[in-house]
Design a protein around this motif. Structure first.
Motif: not given
Length: 150
Positions: A36-38, A94-98, A141-144, A146-150
């Motif tokens: 997770k981002p800070p 569904l754990q489909q972040m995109a 922004y949080l969704n993005i 989380l996608m970048v970090l994971n």
């Protein structure tokens, strides 16, 4: 009396629907295991924030319905509600972040369109959607992130 009944129905639909979707799409172990981002808020913050926003959303929907039940603002209101209720099952279920990101971009665009359309005819409704737009922009922004970090 009809106005009070219709307001109660909007509250039950939006708050009840939001609570039901939240209860059936819990973050769970998958989400807990993500990096997770800070700036990720504590988990306890989401339920009260969304409850307040759902109260605003219900009240605004009721105001729009009272003014013009089949008008463009009401159509946008229904669209944002469908997109709002769709995001959690996409992200957590569904754990489909995109896919969830596509939904939340559409949600944010719909909220902003609603605010723009409401600004001249119902300033209160427009203002009540501003916190919703800000929270949704943050969630995007949080969704993005989380996608970048994971």
């Amino acid at each position: 009396m009809k106005r009070i009944v219709s307001l109660v129905l909007f509250l039950l639909l939006v708050v009840g629907g939001g609570l039901l979707i939240g209860a059936t799409n819990r973050p769970g172990e998958w989400y807990q295991g993500l990096s997770k981002p800070p700036f990720n808020p504590p988990d306890w913050l989401f339920a009260p924030a969304w409850t307040i926003l759902y109260l605003f959303i219900a009240f605004v929907g009721w105001r729009c319905w009272q003014a013009q039940p089949t008008g463009r603002r009401m159509q946008l209101w229904w669209a944002q509600l469908v997109l709002n209720f769709l995001w959690m099952p996409m992200f957590f279920g569904l754990q489909q972040m995109a896919l969830a990101l596509v939904v939340i971009f559409a949600l944010l665009a719909t909220i902003l369109a609603f605010i723009s359309l409401s600004w001249r005819v119902d300033r209160l409704s427009a203002w009540l959607f501003v916190p919703y737009a800000l929270w949704t922009a943050f969630a995007t922004y949080l969704n993005i992130s989380l996608m970048v970090l994971n």
